[in-house]
Write a protein that holds these residues in place. Structure first.
Motif, short mmCIF file in Angstrom:
data_model
loop_
_atom_site.label_atom_id
_atom_site.label_comp_id
_atom_site.label_asym_id
_atom_site.label_seq_id
_atom_site.Cartn_x
_atom_site.Cartn_y
_atom_site.Cartn_z
N ALA A 1 33.45 22.91 160.79
CA ALA A 1 34.34 22.34 161.80
C ALA A 1 35.62 21.84 161.16
N ARG A 2 36.74 22.07 161.83
CA ARG A 2 38.03 21.71 161.25
C ARG A 2 38.84 20.75 162.14
N LEU A 3 38.27 20.27 163.22
CA LEU A 3 38.98 19.26 164.00
C LEU A 3 39.06 17.97 163.18
N PRO A 4 40.18 17.25 163.25
CA PRO A 4 40.30 16.00 162.48
C PRO A 4 39.24 14.99 162.89
N ARG A 5 38.70 14.29 161.93
CA ARG A 5 37.74 13.24 162.23
C ARG A 5 37.74 12.23 161.09
N ASN A 6 37.57 10.97 161.48
CA ASN A 6 37.55 9.90 160.49
C ASN A 6 36.42 8.93 160.84
N PHE A 7 36.71 7.98 161.70
CA PHE A 7 35.71 7.00 162.12
C PHE A 7 34.50 7.67 162.78
N LEU A 8 34.72 8.79 163.45
CA LEU A 8 33.66 9.44 164.20
C LEU A 8 33.01 10.58 163.42
N ASN A 9 33.17 10.58 162.12
CA ASN A 9 32.63 11.63 161.25
C ASN A 9 31.13 11.40 161.03
N ILE A 10 30.29 12.34 161.45
CA ILE A 10 28.86 12.14 161.26
C ILE A 10 28.45 12.27 159.80
N GLU A 11 29.28 12.91 158.98
CA GLU A 11 28.94 13.02 157.56
C GLU A 11 28.83 11.64 156.92
N ASP A 12 29.75 10.75 157.28
CA ASP A 12 29.68 9.38 156.76
C ASP A 12 28.42 8.68 157.24
N GLN A 13 28.06 8.93 158.51
CA GLN A 13 26.84 8.33 159.05
C GLN A 13 25.61 8.86 158.32
N ILE A 14 25.57 10.16 158.11
CA ILE A 14 24.42 10.78 157.45
C ILE A 14 24.18 10.16 156.08
N GLN A 15 25.26 10.01 155.33
CA GLN A 15 25.12 9.47 153.98
C GLN A 15 24.67 8.01 153.98
N ALA A 16 25.19 7.23 154.91
CA ALA A 16 24.82 5.82 154.97
C ALA A 16 23.46 5.61 155.63
N ASN A 17 23.21 6.35 156.71
CA ASN A 17 21.97 6.16 157.47
C ASN A 17 20.72 6.49 156.66
N LYS A 18 20.83 7.42 155.74
CA LYS A 18 19.63 7.82 154.99
C LYS A 18 19.06 6.65 154.18
N ASP A 19 19.90 5.69 153.86
CA ASP A 19 19.44 4.50 153.14
C ASP A 19 19.25 3.30 154.05
N GLY A 20 19.48 3.49 155.36
CA GLY A 20 19.27 2.41 156.32
C GLY A 20 20.48 1.55 156.56
N TYR A 21 21.67 2.10 156.31
CA TYR A 21 22.91 1.34 156.51
C TYR A 21 23.89 2.15 157.36
N PHE A 22 25.06 1.56 157.58
CA PHE A 22 26.12 2.20 158.34
C PHE A 22 27.38 2.29 157.48
N PRO A 23 28.25 3.26 157.77
CA PRO A 23 29.47 3.40 156.96
C PRO A 23 30.53 2.34 157.27
N TYR A 24 30.26 1.49 158.25
CA TYR A 24 31.18 0.42 158.64
C TYR A 24 30.34 -0.71 159.21
N THR A 25 30.99 -1.79 159.60
CA THR A 25 30.25 -2.96 160.08
C THR A 25 29.69 -2.72 161.48
N PRO A 26 28.38 -2.74 161.65
CA PRO A 26 27.79 -2.56 162.97
C PRO A 26 27.70 -3.88 163.72
N SER A 27 27.51 -3.79 165.03
CA SER A 27 27.22 -4.98 165.82
C SER A 27 25.73 -5.25 165.69
N THR A 28 25.37 -6.22 164.84
CA THR A 28 23.95 -6.48 164.62
C THR A 28 23.23 -7.00 165.87
#
Length: 394
Positions: free
Chosen positions: A220-247
């Motif tokens: 995929a080549r559409l621009p993405r930053n905050f909504l990039n699932i790649e960042d989520q995948i990398q953080a989620n695998k360890d149980g975290y988020f790539p940015y501050t979540p609403s706990t």
């Protein structure tokens, strides 16, 4: 005004007291070593709401509108052709979002009150011999008109034609309320928001990707930053988020999912259908009015859009209901503004809660001069609910 506001818009919906209590927590360290104990099971159980074993669910600090963008920007490239149908305000807005992102959007107009025309869809997919259409964008439940599409039937069309387009679903006003089976129906990307069937405040978008859709992120080549699932995948695998979540929202989601799984998703769907049918009996049999949905096959189990008689403005009904009876009804949007008012019947609702919506709407309609028989709506609804009530436990 004494008493509480009676909220029967189709979102935000009522938040259960137990969910509100679960959200009432001190702020906590979202990088703490024990934080994954909350996050990892939550992401796995969120998949159960989408009814998928093979997909991957994500939590974004955003709304369902951002979910559209998550679906598209992680799977598509500029100029890609997508196919959609415009049959209500939210299908319209998703089409608009796709255009703004630089996609080649082909859409077809459908009368508001109807859903996806399966014959036309099959014909169009067969015409696309070179498979230029990369994705099919479908609103499962069009909130503006109270129309629900048959996703299994749409999946069958894709299968019959052998078309490889990604099957993307807006389930904002359906997931967690209306039957939804991501794996069984071959859905590639599904999205919803926190404020409807999930019984939470607005502020989270929940998006689930099939393995086929996940692989598309690499090309995929559409621009993405905050909504990039790649960042989520990398953080989620360890149980975290790539940015501050609403706990607090995470704790609320934990409780909301527990409530739904405890009730059983099939029971949740059945409850919504039964309650919705009571509202429809009030509208059709009691008041003698019409629904915006033109045929029973389109009827939504989460929202009913009620057409006011010619010469009346639905906004007057809503205004009287709000200021005189402390009742919030949903308004008509865009092409149906002033023509319909909406009763939302999704999330944390039961018979007596919806009885207040029916009675309040009836009083407001009579106050503005609409000729409905006093008590007709609630009588039709309650007789249906009584006849279909589950047996008392011994």
């Amino acid at each position: 005004m004494a008493g509480r506001n009676h909220l029967y818009v189709p979102g935000p919906t009522n938040v259960p007291d137990s969910v509100l209590s679960a959200m009432h927590v001190p702020m906590e360290d979202h990088r703490a070593p024990d934080f994954p104990k909350l996050v990892k099971p939550l992401l796995e159980d969120l998949k159960k709401i989408f009814r998928t074993e093979t997909g991957q669910a994500f939590i974004f600090q955003a709304t369902g509108t951002a979910g559209w963008e998550v679906a598209m920007c992680n799977t598509l490239s500029p100029g890609d052709k997508v196919l959609s149908y415009r049959f209500g305000q939210f299908s319209h807005l998703w089409i608009q979002s796709a255009r703004r992102m630089g996609l080649d959007v082909e859409y077809h107009e459908v009368p508001w009150g109807e859903g996806v025309p399966l014959d036309h869809l099959e014909q169009r997919l067969r015409q696309d011999a070179n498979h230029e259409i990369k994705a099919l964008l479908i609103c499962h439940n069009e909130t503006a008109t109270g129309v629900t599409n048959d996703l299994k039937a749409i999946r069958d069309v894709l299968d019959r034609t052998g078309h490889p387009a990604l099957f993307m679903i807006d389930g904002v006003s359906s997931i967690g309320s209306i039957e939804f089976r991501m794996d069984d129906w071959g859905i590639d990307v599904a999205l919803t928001g926190s404020q409807k069937g999930m019984m939470l405040p607005a502020g989270n978008a929940y998006v689930c990707f099939s393995q086929k859709a996940l692989e598309k992120r690499h090309e995929a080549r559409l621009p993405r930053n905050f909504l990039n699932i790649e960042d989520q995948i990398q953080a989620n695998k360890d149980g975290y988020f790539p940015y501050t979540p609403s706990t607090p929202m995470l704790h609320g989601l934990r409780k909301a999912i527990d409530l739904m799984l405890e009730e059983g998703l099939d029971n949740v769907y059945a409850r919504h259908h039964r309650l919705a049918e009571g509202v429809r009996r009030a509208v059709l049999d009691g008041w003698g009015l019409e629904l915006c949905a033109r045929d029973p096959k389109w009827y939504s189990d989460t929202v009913s859009a009620i057409v006011v008689p010619e010469g009346f403005d639905a906004r007057d009904v809503m205004k009287v209901a709000y200021y005189r009876y402390n009742l919030s009804l949903g308004g008509g949007l865009s092409e149906v503004a002033g023509k319909v008012f909406r009763i939302g019947h999704l999330g944390d609702v039961n018979e007596l809660m919806l009885a207040s919506a029916i009675v309040g709407a009836e009083m407001a309609m009579r106050d503005v001069g609409i000729d409905v028989k006093p008590g007709s709506g609630i009588t039709a609804a309650m007789e249906y609910w009584r006849d279909t009530a589950p047996p008392l436990e011994a």
